[in-house]
Design an enzyme around this catalytic site. Sequence first.
Site, short mmCIF file in Angstrom:
data_model
loop_
_atom_site.label_atom_id
_atom_site.label_comp_id
_atom_site.label_asym_id
_atom_site.label_seq_id
_atom_site.Cartn_x
_atom_site.Cartn_y
_atom_site.Cartn_z
N ASP A 75 1.05 -1.15 -0.08
CA ASP A 75 -0.05 -0.22 0.15
C ASP A 75 0.77 1.18 0.02
OD1 ASP A 75 -3.07 0.69 0.65
OD2 ASP A 75 -1.91 1.87 2.14
N HIS A 119 -7.02 -7.08 -0.08
CA HIS A 119 -5.85 -5.79 -0.07
C HIS A 119 -4.74 -6.13 0.95
CE1 HIS A 119 -4.12 -2.06 -1.05
NE2 HIS A 119 -4.30 -1.80 0.50
N ASP A 176 -7.63 -8.49 -4.85
CA ASP A 176 -7.67 -7.03 -4.41
C ASP A 176 -8.07 -5.99 -5.33
OD1 ASP A 176 -7.14 -4.78 -3.05
OD2 ASP A 176 -4.86 -4.88 -3.57
#
Lengths: 103, 303
Positions: free
Chosen positions: B114, B280, B248
Amino acid sequence: MTQKPIRPDLPVLSDDDLPDDFLSALQKLGSPWQAPSGHSYRIEAEGRRATIFLETPALTPPPSGDDIDRDLLELVSAVHEAVGGGWSALAVRNVARLWGWTP
Amino acid sequence: MIPWLPDDIRKLFPFEPHWAETAGYRLHYVDEGPRDAPVVALMHGNPTWSFVYRDIIPPIVAAGFRVLAADYLGFGRSDHAADEREYAITHHVARTLATLQQAGVQQAVLFCHDWGGPIGLGLELAQPGFVKGLVLGNTFWGEGSEWHRRIFPWRTLHGPLSGPLLLGRRRMFVQGLRLSGPPSIHEGPAWTAYTLPFEYHASPGGTLAFPRAISLGPDDPTQPLADAIWERLATLDVPVRFVWGEADVVFPPAEQGEALRARLPRGRHHPMQLVPGALHFVQEYAQQEIAQACIDVATEAYR
């Protein structure tokens, strides 16, 4: 007799980067803005920053945080509706629910 | 800062805390393994913290490496800022570099998830040669995906006034862990660990600033950093692996994953390791796979 505040209004929401159309829609709500609950909110805007204050008149206990949040959801939905139409207001409420908040 | 952790969290996350002082803030980091061993640094995203690496750290240490995992400002056990501008990505990069430097780290193999991508790759821009190798999972370089361009739900979630209400006052971003993580973290001590930073500080920390920083175009403040990272990636000739959550929707493997593989000089030396059914937060699905990829890259990088 006119009620006068005995404590400063409480800042409850601010946004430092409001686009012009959102700023304009917020200002058109008028200040103070009265929520359906009856609570009153003062709106201040300067540049791209807007701050919303809960008005806290004398002898009135302040609402709970959850109550304030429900009022603010009404206000935010009204602004989004003014900018993007009813779908935008619905989107705000649905996102709140999707991310786990059921007001 | 959060000076102590409840016993049920410490059972899952038994690492001694370390603290860096930078720009007036106290930032927490995990530092495990021999101090003179080659370093693997684990970079978290929004809204997680070093806790997400609790089962990934031990096998990497057991393989002979030193492992660091820092909590950014506004996350984990680190301080929160009063001013939203403190959460600008370039500030996160500078503070993370300062944290690692205070730990004596001058280069590292990175695992990036991320926002760990832009922050970790930003370390390479700030100190060329810092990145010795990469393991990438469900990450990006600062530009949003197609999903981030949709009004519903993403741009409404952090939009004008709605962002400060939903992510600020209601501190709802952490709910994303329930939407995009396995049931094992939806309750119990793991859930307590993920919500603790925002309950303890009664603040959303950096969780509102991160979504607003994802660049959607040339006028966005993060775009210069994204451009610089994209430029650097083309010549970042280091060992690379990909461990990616297959399901995701935020950073789909076919979008960000394949773009990064195509961009990095050694991106296609190994196939992308897709984790079936993983959403995710890939670290909560594939601890062994991520640890092994870090060990493989570090072994190759420090050969």
